[in-house]
Motif scaffolding. Sequence first.
Motif, PDB file in Angstrom:
ATOM      1  N   HIS A  94      60.789  39.696  24.374  1.00  0.00           N
ATOM      2  CA  HIS A  94      59.763  39.426  23.366  1.00  0.00           C
ATOM      3  C   HIS A  94      58.921  40.675  23.127  1.00  0.00           C
ATOM      4  O   HIS A  94      58.396  41.261  24.057  1.00  0.00           O
ATOM      5  CB  HIS A  94      58.870  38.281  23.834  1.00  0.00           C
ATOM      6  N   ALA A  95      58.802  41.080  21.887  1.00  0.00           N
ATOM      7  CA  ALA A  95      57.977  42.249  21.544  1.00  0.00           C
ATOM      8  C   ALA A  95      56.518  41.835  21.538  1.00  0.00           C
ATOM      9  O   ALA A  95      56.156  40.826  20.955  1.00  0.00           O
ATOM     10  CB  ALA A  95      58.373  42.784  20.178  1.00  0.00           C
ATOM     11  N   PHE A  96      55.699  42.598  22.182  1.00  0.00           N
ATOM     12  CA  PHE A  96      54.272  42.307  22.253  1.00  0.00           C
ATOM     13  C   PHE A  96      53.509  43.444  21.616  1.00  0.00           C
ATOM     14  O   PHE A  96      53.728  44.603  21.933  1.00  0.00           O
ATOM     15  CB  PHE A  96      53.842  42.149  23.714  1.00  0.00           C
ATOM     16  N   GLU A  97      52.654  43.132  20.670  1.00  0.00           N
ATOM     17  CA  GLU A  97      51.856  44.143  20.000  1.00  0.00           C
ATOM     18  C   GLU A  97      50.396  43.761  20.062  1.00  0.00           C
ATOM     19  O   GLU A  97      50.051  42.606  19.900  1.00  0.00           O
ATOM     20  CB  GLU A  97      52.253  44.255  18.519  1.00  0.00           C
ATOM     21  N   TRP A  98      49.546  44.745  20.307  1.00  0.00           N
ATOM     22  CA  TRP A  98      48.114  44.511  20.263  1.00  0.00           C
ATOM     23  C   TRP A  98      47.694  44.575  18.811  1.00  0.00           C
ATOM     24  O   TRP A  98      47.940  45.571  18.140  1.00  0.00           O
ATOM     25  CB  TRP A  98      47.359  45.574  21.058  1.00  0.00           C
ATOM     26  N   PRO A  99      47.058  43.530  18.265  1.00  0.00           N
ATOM     27  CA  PRO A  99      46.698  43.520  16.844  1.00  0.00           C
ATOM     28  C   PRO A  99      45.391  44.257  16.579  1.00  0.00           C
ATOM     29  O   PRO A  99      44.424  43.679  16.131  1.00  0.00           O
ATOM     30  CB  PRO A  99      46.573  42.028  16.539  1.00  0.00           C
ATOM     31  N   PRO A 145      35.642  42.321  20.515  1.00  0.00           N
ATOM     32  CA  PRO A 145      36.152  42.424  21.881  1.00  0.00           C
ATOM     33  C   PRO A 145      37.103  41.298  22.266  1.00  0.00           C
ATOM     34  O   PRO A 145      37.777  41.368  23.276  1.00  0.00           O
ATOM     35  CB  PRO A 145      34.880  42.383  22.736  1.00  0.00           C
ATOM     36  N   ARG A 146      37.207  40.251  21.454  1.00  0.00           N
ATOM     37  CA  ARG A 146      38.107  39.137  21.753  1.00  0.00           C
ATOM     38  C   ARG A 146      39.543  39.422  21.348  1.00  0.00           C
ATOM     39  O   ARG A 146      40.436  38.650  21.676  1.00  0.00           O
ATOM     40  CB  ARG A 146      37.622  37.869  21.060  1.00  0.00           C
ATOM     41  N   LEU A 147      39.799  40.524  20.628  1.00  0.00           N
ATOM     42  CA  LEU A 147      41.150  40.797  20.141  1.00  0.00           C
ATOM     43  C   LEU A 147      42.196  40.875  21.258  1.00  0.00           C
ATOM     44  O   LEU A 147      43.263  40.277  21.117  1.00  0.00           O
ATOM     45  CB  LEU A 147      41.175  42.072  19.301  1.00  0.00           C
ATOM     46  N   PRO A 148      41.961  41.575  22.374  1.00  0.00           N
ATOM     47  CA  PRO A 148      42.993  41.614  23.415  1.00  0.00           C
ATOM     48  C   PRO A 148      43.310  40.227  23.980  1.00  0.00           C
ATOM     49  O   PRO A 148      44.475  39.900  24.202  1.00  0.00           O
ATOM     50  CB  PRO A 148      42.402  42.522  24.491  1.00  0.00           C
ATOM     51  N   ARG A 160      42.956  37.353  22.411  1.00  0.00           N
ATOM     52  CA  ARG A 160      43.646  36.613  21.348  1.00  0.00           C
ATOM     53  C   ARG A 160      45.104  37.051  21.278  1.00  0.00           C
ATOM     54  O   ARG A 160      46.005  36.235  21.121  1.00  0.00           O
ATOM     55  CB  ARG A 160      42.941  36.847  20.017  1.00  0.00           C
ATOM     56  N   ALA A 161      45.354  38.360  21.405  1.00  0.00           N
ATOM     57  CA  ALA A 161      46.720  38.881  21.365  1.00  0.00           C
ATOM     58  C   ALA A 161      47.537  38.340  22.531  1.00  0.00           C
ATOM     59  O   ALA A 161      48.703  37.974  22.362  1.00  0.00           O
ATOM     60  CB  ALA A 161      46.698  40.401  21.388  1.00  0.00           C
ATOM     61  N   LEU A 162      46.929  38.283  23.694  1.00  0.00           N
ATOM     62  CA  LEU A 162      47.619  37.765  24.869  1.00  0.00           C
ATOM     63  C   LEU A 162      47.949  36.281  24.688  1.00  0.00           C
ATOM     64  O   LEU A 162      49.066  35.835  25.003  1.00  0.00           O
ATOM     65  CB  LEU A 162      46.738  37.972  26.102  1.00  0.00           C
ATOM     66  N   ALA A 163      47.003  35.516  24.165  1.00  0.00           N
ATOM     67  CA  ALA A 163      47.235  34.094  23.918  1.00  0.00           C
ATOM     68  C   ALA A 163      48.340  33.891  22.883  1.00  0.00           C
ATOM     69  O   ALA A 163      49.209  33.022  23.042  1.00  0.00           O
ATOM     70  CB  ALA A 163      45.946  33.421  23.460  1.00  0.00           C
ATOM     71  N   LEU A 164      48.333  34.701  21.814  1.00  0.00           N
ATOM     72  CA  LEU A 164      49.378  34.597  20.789  1.00  0.00           C
ATOM     73  C   LEU A 164      50.746  34.915  21.372  1.00  0.00           C
ATOM     74  O   LEU A 164      51.732  34.241  21.071  1.00  0.00           O
ATOM     75  CB  LEU A 164      49.090  35.553  19.630  1.00  0.00           C
ATOM     76  N   ALA A 165      50.818  35.950  22.211  1.00  0.00           N
ATOM     77  CA  ALA A 165      52.097  36.332  22.815  1.00  0.00           C
ATOM     78  C   ALA A 165      52.623  35.211  23.699  1.00  0.00           C
ATOM     79  O   ALA A 165      53.823  34.901  23.676  1.00  0.00           O
ATOM     80  CB  ALA A 165      51.938  37.620  23.609  1.00  0.00           C
ATOM     81  N   ALA A 166      51.740  34.588  24.484  1.00  0.00           N
ATOM     82  CA  ALA A 166      52.156  33.492  25.351  1.00  0.00           C
ATOM     83  C   ALA A 166      52.653  32.304  24.519  1.00  0.00           C
ATOM     84  O   ALA A 166      53.691  31.702  24.825  1.00  0.00           O
ATOM     85  CB  ALA A 166      51.003  33.068  26.256  1.00  0.00           C
ATOM     86  N   LEU A 167      51.928  31.976  23.468  1.00  0.00           N
ATOM     87  CA  LEU A 167      52.352  30.873  22.602  1.00  0.00           C
ATOM     88  C   LEU A 167      53.673  31.180  21.911  1.00  0.00           C
ATOM     89  O   LEU A 167      54.520  30.302  21.753  1.00  0.00           O
ATOM     90  CB  LEU A 167      51.270  30.563  21.563  1.00  0.00           C
ATOM     91  N   ASP A 168      53.854  32.441  21.490  1.00  0.00           N
ATOM     92  CA  ASP A 168      55.098  32.827  20.830  1.00  0.00           C
ATOM     93  C   ASP A 168      56.291  32.710  21.769  1.00  0.00           C
ATOM     94  O   ASP A 168      57.407  32.437  21.332  1.00  0.00           O
ATOM     95  CB  ASP A 168      54.999  34.248  20.273  1.00  0.00           C
ATOM     96  N   LEU A 169      56.062  32.949  23.062  1.00  0.00           N
ATOM     97  CA  LEU A 169      57.155  32.801  24.031  1.00  0.00           C
ATOM     98  C   LEU A 169      57.542  31.338  24.194  1.00  0.00           C
ATOM     99  O   LEU A 169      58.721  30.996  24.276  1.00  0.00           O
ATOM    100  CB  LEU A 169      56.753  33.384  25.387  1.00  0.00           C
ATOM    101  N   LEU A 170      56.543  30.474  24.273  1.00  0.00           N
ATOM    102  CA  LEU A 170      56.804  29.051  24.473  1.00  0.00           C
ATOM    103  C   LEU A 170      57.245  28.349  23.187  1.00  0.00           C
ATOM    104  O   LEU A 170      58.147  27.520  23.196  1.00  0.00           O
ATOM    105  CB  LEU A 170      55.558  28.362  25.027  1.00  0.00           C
ATOM    106  N   PHE A 171      56.569  28.657  22.114  1.00  0.00           N
ATOM    107  CA  PHE A 171      56.837  28.036  20.820  1.00  0.00           C
ATOM    108  C   PHE A 171      56.970  29.147  19.788  1.00  0.00           C
ATOM    109  O   PHE A 171      55.984  29.546  19.184  1.00  0.00           O
ATOM    110  CB  PHE A 171      55.689  27.106  20.413  1.00  0.00           C
ATOM    111  N   PRO A 172      58.168  29.676  19.586  1.00  0.00           N
ATOM    112  CA  PRO A 172      58.323  30.800  18.652  1.00  0.00           C
ATOM    113  C   PRO A 172      57.735  30.469  17.283  1.00  0.00           C
ATOM    114  O   PRO A 172      58.052  29.441  16.690  1.00  0.00           O
ATOM    115  CB  PRO A 172      59.835  30.997  18.573  1.00  0.00           C
ATOM    116  N   ALA A 173      56.843  31.315  16.832  1.00  0.00           N
ATOM    117  CA  ALA A 173      56.167  31.099  15.558  1.00  0.00           C
ATOM    118  C   ALA A 173      57.078  31.514  14.405  1.00  0.00           C
ATOM    119  O   ALA A 173      57.762  32.540  14.483  1.00  0.00           O
ATOM    120  CB  ALA A 173      54.876  31.906  15.517  1.00  0.00           C
TER     121      ALA A 173
END
Length: 195
Positions: free
Chosen positions: A3-8, A41-44, A46-59
Motif C-alpha cells: 500500500h502506498a502511503f503519502e502524507w497529504p 497539525p492534525r494532518l499527519p 488524519r493521513a495515518l487514519a486514512l492509510a489504515a482505513l484504506d488498508l482495511l476498506f480500499p477507498a
Amino acid sequence: LGHAFEWPHACAACGAPVPGCASAASAAPAGTPCSPLAADPRLPMRALALAALDLLFPAVCPLCSARLGSGRRDPVCGACWASFERLPPPLCAVCGLPTAAPEATTPCATCRHTVPAFDYARAAACYGGAVRDAIHALKFGGRRSLARPLGDLVRTECRPALADVPDALVPVPLGRARERARGFNQAELIADRRR
C-alpha cells in the motif's frame, strides 16, 4: 501489503504540496503554506487514519470506481479531480464565462449587448463530465462527502473573483419539502467548505 502511503501536505489555498507551494514561493520562504489553514497539525494523524482505513476498506472514487491513490481529493480520485474542466482566463467581468477580450475587467459581447439582471457571476468549472457526475452524486445520490472537493474547487477557482473577502456566503435556499426529502441542502454543504 504494497500500500502506498503519502502524507497529504498540501497547501489549503492552492492545493500544491507545501514544500514549494506555487503561490507562496514569491512571498514567503520555501515550505511556507499560502494559508494558515495549510499548517494544520492534525494532518499527519488524519493521513495515518486514512492509510489504515484504506488498508482495511480500499477507498474507491464515487465517480469512476477507481481505487484512490496519489492526487486524490477525498473521496474523488486524482484522475477525476484533474478532469474537472476549469474555466480558462480571461473571464467576462459580468457573466464569468471565458471571453476573447484581452482584459478580465471588460464585459463580453453578450453582456454588453444584453445587460444581465445580476452584478456578476462566477463558476468554478464547466458543467459537464466529472463535475456534472459529482454534482449529481451529491444532490441526488446523497454523497455528502463530495461537498468537500466541490467546495475546494469553488475556493480555488473563484478566489480571484473575490478580491475582497465577503462577510458571508449565503447558499441558495432549498425548498423545505425538498430539503426534508433529500436530508440536506447541497449548496449549504459546499458553502460551509468555502470558509
